[in-house]
Design an enzyme around this catalytic site. Structure first.
Site, PDB file in Angstrom:
ATOM      1  N   TYR A 132       0.785  -1.142   0.043  1.00  0.00           N
ATOM      2  CA  TYR A 132      -0.085   0.119   0.137  1.00  0.00           C
ATOM      3  C   TYR A 132       0.710   1.194   0.153  1.00  0.00           C
ATOM      4  O   TYR A 132       0.494   2.073  -0.836  1.00  0.00           O
ATOM      5  CB  TYR A 132      -0.720   0.068   1.268  1.00  0.00           C
ATOM      6  CG  TYR A 132      -1.894   1.133   1.258  1.00  0.00           C
ATOM      7  CD1 TYR A 132      -2.749   1.476   0.491  1.00  0.00           C
ATOM      8  CD2 TYR A 132      -1.652   2.239   2.281  1.00  0.00           C
ATOM      9  CE1 TYR A 132      -3.598   2.451   0.687  1.00  0.00           C
ATOM     10  CE2 TYR A 132      -2.363   3.367   2.394  1.00  0.00           C
ATOM     11  CZ  TYR A 132      -3.305   3.659   1.648  1.00  0.00           C
ATOM     12  OH  TYR A 132      -3.960   4.697   1.641  1.00  0.00           O
ATOM     13  N   GLU A 157     -11.517   5.809   4.501  1.00  0.00           N
ATOM     14  CA  GLU A 157     -11.069   6.504   5.533  1.00  0.00           C
ATOM     15  C   GLU A 157     -12.049   6.957   6.371  1.00  0.00           C
ATOM     16  O   GLU A 157     -11.740   7.056   7.634  1.00  0.00           O
ATOM     17  CB  GLU A 157     -10.472   8.166   4.847  1.00  0.00           C
ATOM     18  CG  GLU A 157      -9.357   7.726   3.867  1.00  0.00           C
ATOM     19  CD  GLU A 157      -7.902   7.213   4.636  1.00  0.00           C
ATOM     20  OE1 GLU A 157      -7.862   7.370   5.858  1.00  0.00           O
ATOM     21  OE2 GLU A 157      -7.028   6.721   3.771  1.00  0.00           O
ATOM     22  N   TRP A 216      -5.367   1.433  10.380  1.00  0.00           N
ATOM     23  CA  TRP A 216      -5.367   1.167   8.872  1.00  0.00           C
ATOM     24  C   TRP A 216      -5.414  -0.171   8.190  1.00  0.00           C
ATOM     25  O   TRP A 216      -5.987  -0.749   7.449  1.00  0.00           O
ATOM     26  CB  TRP A 216      -4.563   2.224   8.293  1.00  0.00           C
ATOM     27  CG  TRP A 216      -4.760   2.191   6.737  1.00  0.00           C
ATOM     28  CD1 TRP A 216      -3.741   1.625   5.699  1.00  0.00           C
ATOM     29  CD2 TRP A 216      -5.717   2.680   5.807  1.00  0.00           C
ATOM     30  NE1 TRP A 216      -4.461   1.789   4.458  1.00  0.00           N
ATOM     31  CE2 TRP A 216      -5.584   2.485   4.658  1.00  0.00           C
ATOM     32  CE3 TRP A 216      -6.978   3.266   6.355  1.00  0.00           C
ATOM     33  CZ2 TRP A 216      -6.438   2.664   3.496  1.00  0.00           C
ATOM     34  CZ3 TRP A 216      -7.877   3.403   5.250  1.00  0.00           C
ATOM     35  CH2 TRP A 216      -7.602   3.284   3.834  1.00  0.00           C
TER      36      TRP A 216
END
Length: 190
Positions: free
Chosen positions: A20, A42, A50
């Site tokens: 990522y 988000e 995350w």
């Protein structure tokens, strides 16, 4: 072989996180489905890690039909209830409902002759170099303005911190630290 220097937040022990960081985070995005996806993810991440969201990303893509705003805007109360039982996404009612209402807000933008891409990129701030993680803010005047604008237009789960994380993820800002190999690669891509 010289090891690549990365931002301090990218844990070397997690291959998905490294991928990522190395291939996606900070790359400018203009695709409407992808912008909707990242705004959703988000918002879903608020209060969570995350890495949790990355692990559930495929589940989100399936649950929200590839982030097709036209399709998601049609989700019924029954469909929302089904999603709240789906372990492949974060089962938070407010977060799931916000995705549906955000899809409807995207359709309203289109009806007004605007695009999600145009709206979001209108809030892109001037570039700023960040030498260390401590230099990276949680929110900025630009993310506060984006948050206010999105909320005014009916978007939910788009506070200034979520908006700034979105700006970072979608390349509206290049917040790779200056020593990171991606900082130089992305410096002129905006």
């Amino acid at each position: 072989m010289t090891e690549r220097v990365r931002c301090g937040w990218a844990p070397s022990s997690d291959p998905a996180y490294l991928d990522y960081h190395d291939s996606e985070w900070g790359v400018p995005v203009h695709d409407e489905h992808r912008l909707f996806e990242m705004l959703t993810l988000e918002g879903a991440q608020a209060g969570l890690s995350w890495s949790t969201i990355l692990r559930k990303r495929d589940g989100y893509r399936a649950a929200f039909l590839g982030f097709d705003a036209d399709a998601v805007a049609q989700f019924s109360t029954h469909r929302i209830e089904e999603l709240l039982a789906d372990p492949s996404i974060v089962r938070n009612r407010l977060k799931v409902e916000s995705t549906v209402s955000n899809a409807r807000a995207i359709l309203a933008l289109r009806e007004a002759g605007e695009t999600l891409d145009g709206l979001l990129w209108d809030h892109a701030p001037e570039p700023a170099a960040r030498a260390t993680l401590a230099d990276i803010p949680a929110e900025t005047p630009a993310s506060l303005a984006m948050s206010k604008d999105l909320k005014r237009r009916g978007f939910r789960f788009v506070g200034p911190t979520v908006c700034y994380a979105f700006m970072q993820a979608c390349g509206l800002v290049n917040d790779h630290t200056t020593g990171c190999f991606r900082y130089r690669e992305l410096q002129d891509s905006r």
